[in-house]
Scaffold this active site. Sequence first.
Site, mmCIF file in Angstrom:
data_model
loop_
_atom_site.group_PDB
_atom_site.id
_atom_site.type_symbol
_atom_site.label_atom_id
_atom_site.label_comp_id
_atom_site.label_asym_id
_atom_site.label_seq_id
_atom_site.Cartn_x
_atom_site.Cartn_y
_atom_site.Cartn_z
ATOM 1 N N ASP A 198 4.136 0.838 -7.941
ATOM 2 C CA ASP A 198 3.963 2.160 -7.332
ATOM 3 C C ASP A 198 5.265 2.917 -7.066
ATOM 4 O O ASP A 198 5.229 4.072 -6.640
ATOM 5 C CB ASP A 198 3.132 2.045 -6.043
ATOM 6 N N GLU A 229 12.942 -10.031 0.451
ATOM 7 C CA GLU A 229 14.200 -9.724 -0.238
ATOM 8 C C GLU A 229 15.333 -10.583 0.324
ATOM 9 O O GLU A 229 16.113 -11.199 -0.413
ATOM 10 C CB GLU A 229 14.579 -8.240 -0.078
#
Lengths: 251, 251
Positions: free
Chosen positions: A109, A192
Site C-alpha cells: 500500500d 524494523e
Amino acid sequence: MRIIPPLYIITPTYRRPEQIAELTRLAQTLMHVQNVHWLVIEDAKEKTPHVTELLSRTGISFEHLLAPMPESYKLRKGSKPRGVSNRNRGLEWLRENATSGVFYFADDDNTYDIKIFEEMRSTEKVSMWPVGLCTKTGLSTPILKNGSFSGFFDGWIAGRKFPVDMAGFAVSVKFLLERPRAAMPYKPGFEEDGFLKSLAPFEPKQIEFKAQNCTKILVWHTQTRKNEPALAIDTAKYGNTNLIMLRQQIV
Amino acid sequence: MRIIPPLYIITPTYRRPEQIAELTRLAQTLMHVQNVHWLVIEDAKEKTPHVTELLSRTGISFEHLLAPMPESYKLRKGSKPRGVSNRNRGLEWLRENATSGVFYFADDDNTYDIKIFEEMRSTEKVSMWPVGLCTKTGLSTPILKNGSFSGFFDGWIAGRKFPVDMAGFAVSVKFLLERPRAAMPYKPGFEEDGFLKSLAPFEPKQIEFKAQNCTKILVWHTQTRKNEPALAIDTAKYGNTNLIMLRQQIV
C-alpha cells in the site's frame, strides 16, 4: 557489459477488498524497474487465484509464496504482528536462492517513486532514506548534521535503536547471508528495530545514506482506506447478467 | 502506419499532504500508456512548485492548469463540489486544443490497471465499464443481461439517469465538440449524472461497453487515508541538518 545487481522486493500481502487494486498499482510501478525479482508472500493457507492471475500477466519475474501467521499470534488480543511471517519467509527464500544483489521490504500500500529502486541498488550493507507521510511528524528519516549521522527523526522513537519505517531501508543479500540468524521478531511496532538489531554486528554509523544524503522523499507510507466487504449480489435477480462474473472479482 | 487516437486524461488535484505521492503513483501508471496527454488541473490560485517539478520529470506530455473552486462554493456548508471547476477547465482546454481522440476524468487517488486505457481508446461516443471498491455495493457498473443493457448497478442510485462513478466512463473528443454546452454541474453527488445528461442527445442504450462487456474490474475507486499536516520542524534545533530540506517537501 556491466551487470546490474538484482533487486529482491519482498511484499507481504493478505486478502481484503483492496488487495488486487494495491498489487496492480505496485506491479505497474515495478514494471519500470530493471532486474527486479518480486517475492509476493501471502498471509494465507492457499494462494489467492486473483493474485496468481495478476502476477502471471505482469511480465515481472516473481515468486508467489505462502506464509500464514502462526495461530498463536492470530488469537492474541490487540495489534498483531502482521507481515512478519511473510517477511521471514522472504528471508528464507533469499538464503536458499540468492547470492548477490539487494533486498527491500515493500508493503503493497505504500507509494514508491521509481527512483528509489536505483538508489537502493548500490547498497553494500544497509542503506536508508526518508519516508514521507509517516507517524505524526509526517516524516521518518535518519538525521544528517553537516553531512554526518546524528540520530533519527520519527514520530515514535520508543527506545528503539533503529526508529525507522519498513519502507526506509534496504539490505545487501551478501550482508544477510553472513548473518544466518537474522530475522524479524513477532513484536508489533518493533519489527524494523528487531530485524535491524538482528543484523549485528551493525551500528547506525555504518548506514549508507541514499536519496541525496536523505534530503529527498521518494517513498511515502500511504494507507488505503479499508472497504467493507462488498454486498452480496442477488444471483436470482441478476442471473444471466455480467454481475455474476463481476461478483467473483469482489469476494 | 496506423495512428493511435490520443487519450486526454483530466486529473483534478488539490494541495494536501498526500498530493505528491498520489500524482507520483498516477504518473508512473500513465508512463506505460502510449499517446497520452495529461491535463493536471489544480484547485489553487498558483501552481504548486512540487507538482510542476514532478510533471516536468515524468516524460509524459502534459498541461499544468489552474481552476480554483469559485468562492461561493467554498463558503457553502456541507459537501463541496470538489473537482468540478478543474474538470470544466479540462473541457475548455479540449475545446480549444483537441480535435480527435478520447478523454477520461481520472482522479489522482484511484487505481487504474493500464489495460483500461487501451479499452477506452476506441470510444466512438461514450464508453463505460465497471468500477470496483465503489459505494456500499463495492461495485458500480452498467448491467448487461444476455449481452444487452438492462440498467445500472450502484450503491447510490438517487434518481440519477446515469448512476455511475467518475472513473467509469470515457467520451470521444469529437462527440464533446458537437455539444458545445456540455459541462459538469456544481452539484455534489450528481457531477457524473449532470455531465452525462449535458451530452444530450445521448441515451443509455448508446453506451459502448468495455472491459469484456463489463465483466472485468480494471479500475478501483481507492481512497487514501488523509494525513494531518506534518508537525513543524524546530529549525533552531535542526539547523544544518537534512530536515531543513525535507521540511520543504512536506509542507
